[in-house]
Scaffold this motif. Structure first.
Motif, PDB file in Angstrom:
ATOM      1  N   UNK A 236      67.527  38.074  80.731  1.00  0.00           N
ATOM      2  CA  UNK A 236      68.149  39.115  79.927  1.00  0.00           C
ATOM      3  C   UNK A 236      69.181  38.474  79.005  1.00  0.00           C
ATOM      4  N   UNK A 237      69.207  38.893  77.726  1.00  0.00           N
ATOM      5  CA  UNK A 237      70.106  38.265  76.749  1.00  0.00           C
ATOM      6  C   UNK A 237      70.936  39.327  76.021  1.00  0.00           C
ATOM      7  N   UNK A 238      72.063  39.731  76.591  1.00  0.00           N
ATOM      8  CA  UNK A 238      72.934  40.680  75.907  1.00  0.00           C
ATOM      9  C   UNK A 238      73.725  40.007  74.781  1.00  0.00           C
ATOM     10  N   UNK A 239      73.669  40.619  73.597  1.00  0.00           N
ATOM     11  CA  UNK A 239      74.365  40.080  72.420  1.00  0.00           C
ATOM     12  C   UNK A 239      75.597  40.953  72.131  1.00  0.00           C
ATOM     13  N   UNK A 240      76.769  40.410  72.382  1.00  0.00           N
ATOM     14  CA  UNK A 240      78.014  41.168  72.202  1.00  0.00           C
ATOM     15  C   UNK A 240      78.516  41.119  70.760  1.00  0.00           C
ATOM     16  N   UNK A 241      77.900  40.265  69.929  1.00  0.00           N
ATOM     17  CA  UNK A 241      78.342  40.135  68.535  1.00  0.00           C
ATOM     18  C   UNK A 241      77.742  41.227  67.655  1.00  0.00           C
ATOM     19  N   UNK A 242      78.297  41.379  66.450  1.00  0.00           N
ATOM     20  CA  UNK A 242      77.725  42.299  65.469  1.00  0.00           C
ATOM     21  C   UNK A 242      76.546  41.636  64.763  1.00  0.00           C
ATOM     22  N   UNK A 243      76.560  40.305  64.695  1.00  0.00           N
ATOM     23  CA  UNK A 243      75.499  39.539  64.031  1.00  0.00           C
ATOM     24  C   UNK A 243      74.271  39.405  64.927  1.00  0.00           C
TER      25      UNK A 243
ATOM     26  N   UNK B 135      64.328  38.250  67.150  1.00  0.00           N
ATOM     27  CA  UNK B 135      65.662  38.690  66.731  1.00  0.00           C
ATOM     28  C   UNK B 135      66.275  39.639  67.750  1.00  0.00           C
ATOM     29  N   UNK B 136      67.486  39.316  68.185  1.00  0.00           N
ATOM     30  CA  UNK B 136      68.256  40.221  69.044  1.00  0.00           C
ATOM     31  C   UNK B 136      69.370  40.793  68.172  1.00  0.00           C
TER      32      UNK B 136
ATOM     33  N   UNK C 175      68.287  41.423  74.288  1.00  0.00           N
ATOM     34  CA  UNK C 175      66.933  40.903  74.187  1.00  0.00           C
ATOM     35  C   UNK C 175      66.489  40.321  75.513  1.00  0.00           C
ATOM     36  N   UNK C 176      65.268  39.806  75.530  1.00  0.00           N
ATOM     37  CA  UNK C 176      64.802  39.150  76.753  1.00  0.00           C
ATOM     38  C   UNK C 176      63.845  38.024  76.400  1.00  0.00           C
TER      39      UNK C 176
END
Ligand SMILES: [Cu+2]
Length: 121
Positions: free
Chosen positions: A62-69, A86-87, A93-94
């Motif tokens: 699991x790939x949590x993206x905390x950024x706005x980008x 792209x996440x 994403x995963x």
């Protein structure tokens, strides 16, 4: 009388020693194994965490993206063994990697973002 007292003291000292050894041996392997693999690689402030990471082959990461980008986890070595796609910002994403090995990866949008992942069988 003297001998009896000495033997009694020796006996209790040996027993105490054995007890300590057993406790250490029983607790150590379990905690080491738990720290070894992860199923989440977080992205925050353009940094992967943890890196290097260790996962099992075929395991969903699991790939949590905390950024706005937007970010990706893309194989940066020879060929493209894996790519998260792209996440989007604030999305999760995963990724699943089937082949064991150690890989260097980058973000497709921000190639200065670098990480390393070890996949075990
Ligand atoms: Cu990025």
């Amino acid at each position: 009388m003297r001998h009896t007292l000495l033997l009694a003291l020796l006996g209790s000292a040996l027993l105490a020693g054995c007890g300590d050894d057993k406790t250490t041996a029983a607790t150590k392997p379990a905690s080491d194994a738990a720290a070894e693999t992860t199923s989440t690689i977080k992205i925050a402030d353009f940094v992967y965490d943890p890196t290097p990471a260790t996962v099992r082959a075929g395991q969903r990461i699991s790939i949590p993206n905390a950024d706005a980008a937007p970010h990706t986890i893309t194989d940066g070595g020879t060929g493209k063994a894996f790519d998260s796609g792209t996440i989007k910002g604030k999305a999760t994403g995963s990724l699943t990697i089937g082949r064991a090995g150690t890989y260097a990866y980058i973000c497709e949008f921000h190639p200065f973002m670098k990480g390393e992942i070890t996949v075990t069988k």
